[in-house]
Design an enzyme around this catalytic site. Sequence first.
Site, PDB file in Angstrom:
ATOM      1  N   LYS A  78       0.869  -1.185   0.000  1.00  0.00           N
ATOM      2  CA  LYS A  78       0.000   0.000   0.000  1.00  0.00           C
ATOM      3  C   LYS A  78       0.904   1.233   0.000  1.00  0.00           C
ATOM      4  O   LYS A  78       1.978   1.214   0.632  1.00  0.00           O
ATOM      5  CB  LYS A  78      -0.860  -0.075   1.267  1.00  0.00           C
ATOM      6  N   SER A 153      -9.553   1.229   3.369  1.00  0.00           N
ATOM      7  CA  SER A 153      -8.738   2.058   2.507  1.00  0.00           C
ATOM      8  C   SER A 153      -7.690   1.275   1.717  1.00  0.00           C
ATOM      9  O   SER A 153      -7.106   1.818   0.768  1.00  0.00           O
ATOM     10  CB  SER A 153      -8.027   3.129   3.331  1.00  0.00           C
ATOM     11  N   SER A 177      -9.548  -1.184   7.500  1.00  0.00           N
ATOM     12  CA  SER A 177      -9.029  -1.012   6.139  1.00  0.00           C
ATOM     13  C   SER A 177      -8.342  -2.209   5.506  1.00  0.00           C
ATOM     14  O   SER A 177      -8.044  -2.159   4.310  1.00  0.00           O
ATOM     15  CB  SER A 177      -8.089   0.180   6.092  1.00  0.00           C
TER      16      SER A 177
END
Length: 475
Positions: A78, A153, A177
């Site tokens: 990420k 997310s 997330s």
Amino acid sequence: MSSVWMSVTKIASKVQAGELKATELVEQSLAMIAEKDEYRAIIATTSERARSRATEIDAKVANGETVGVLAGVPFIAKDNFLVFGAETTAASNILKGFDAPYQSTAVERLEAAGAICVAKANLDAFAHGSSTENSDFMVTKNPVDPTRVPGGSSGGSAAAVVLDLAPFALGTDTGGSIRLPASFCGAVGYKPTYGLVSRSGVVAMASSTDVIGPLTRTVEDAAVVMSVMAGKDRLDSTTIDSTPAEFLELTGELKGKKVGVIKEYMSEGLDAGVRARIEAAIAKMEEAGALVSEISLPSLPLALAAYYIICPAEVSSNLSRYDGQRYGYTYTEAENLSESFSKSRSIGFGKEAKRRIMIGTYVLSSGYYDAYYKKAQTVRTKLIQEFQGAFEQFDFLVGPVAPTPAFKIGENTADPLQMYLTDIMTVAVSLAGIPAVSIPAGLSDGLPVGLQIMAAQRKDKELLSVAQATGELLV
Ligand code: GLN
């Protein structure tokens, strides 16, 4: 889930044996990334560095040297992980142009074990969000239905795994997330106990709940990746000791395990299709010998409100370091320092970051502190106590990850409250610092549904064991 990739352990053992080349694995991953570009899961590749690391690993193997347990395994981080080879932006304009001066501990440990970071995945800017639509750069599409969000997310990471861009990806989970995008895309998403993986070198969101974890195709892969990343780190004083063995040798036993179904998560408002999948999964656990009954945690309905006070409070503090002088974007037309600060921040931050800064500073300001922040912390303590009580009676708790499957792109963007409600079943786990995993529990109208399994703090091995056993029942 069928995949072009073998398990991470198998890939590494073939690399070690010289049957597979790290260079070929990296090329395969980069080719997949290029081929699936329309899903917008990837912000940037680290191709140059990945290729040179792969060449080094292949040379070591050719020399008869031992390589690590993840030798040659490509992965995607990420974009809130500090990684060499590409900018670290956290999908925010304010960090554009920021080259990390060091790497996150998690990535360093994976590299030491031979894994190779090939790309950075899209996310809601600064990990604020539940759909990846808050990215300042682009919207990631759900791999199962591209008209829908991948969840957030860590939406880019979950989509990347399901699209086979790499054997595994890294995410962060502050209020759901990792679990939410895993559920929406049909991946395994594991949020470890708070403190098991160092947060050093990961862009901070809410430091008291931020955790790092893997998104994978299988629970076994998650366990192997975790065994490499976990453990004490002098760069993060909240880390706790652990050994790789704590995550490996999963027992896979369900018989006799006491499983509590969380009443508050199965109540009104739960989508009928999600309910059907979750109930079917629980019935399978029971058939396999689990002792299932219902449990109520009365403070759970307060968790979302408490989270959306505590989280912005911490966000407002953590985002204060982005002042336009030290990292990324700077407004260059300013006449003085004060104007440079405010213009850099007002241009650099997106809407959601600003919303959280405002809410956070408000709830922390004198006069409102007792009414909001302190009350929210009281609720947090109550939740911790209720979870502790529940784990005196049960080995595991189960429920859905979210009230609905993946929603349409744009469906919730106009209404932040509606977006926040997506997190209603994930935030309590974060506030309590306990581990939880989302495993695929089948489809509802063609869309993936995740089963959430939770355990007491430090019961990560037990959690992964039961997740593995349950996962096998659900395929
Ligand atoms: N959706 C939650 C939020 O926006 C959780 C985000 C996260 O876990 N990073 O705060």
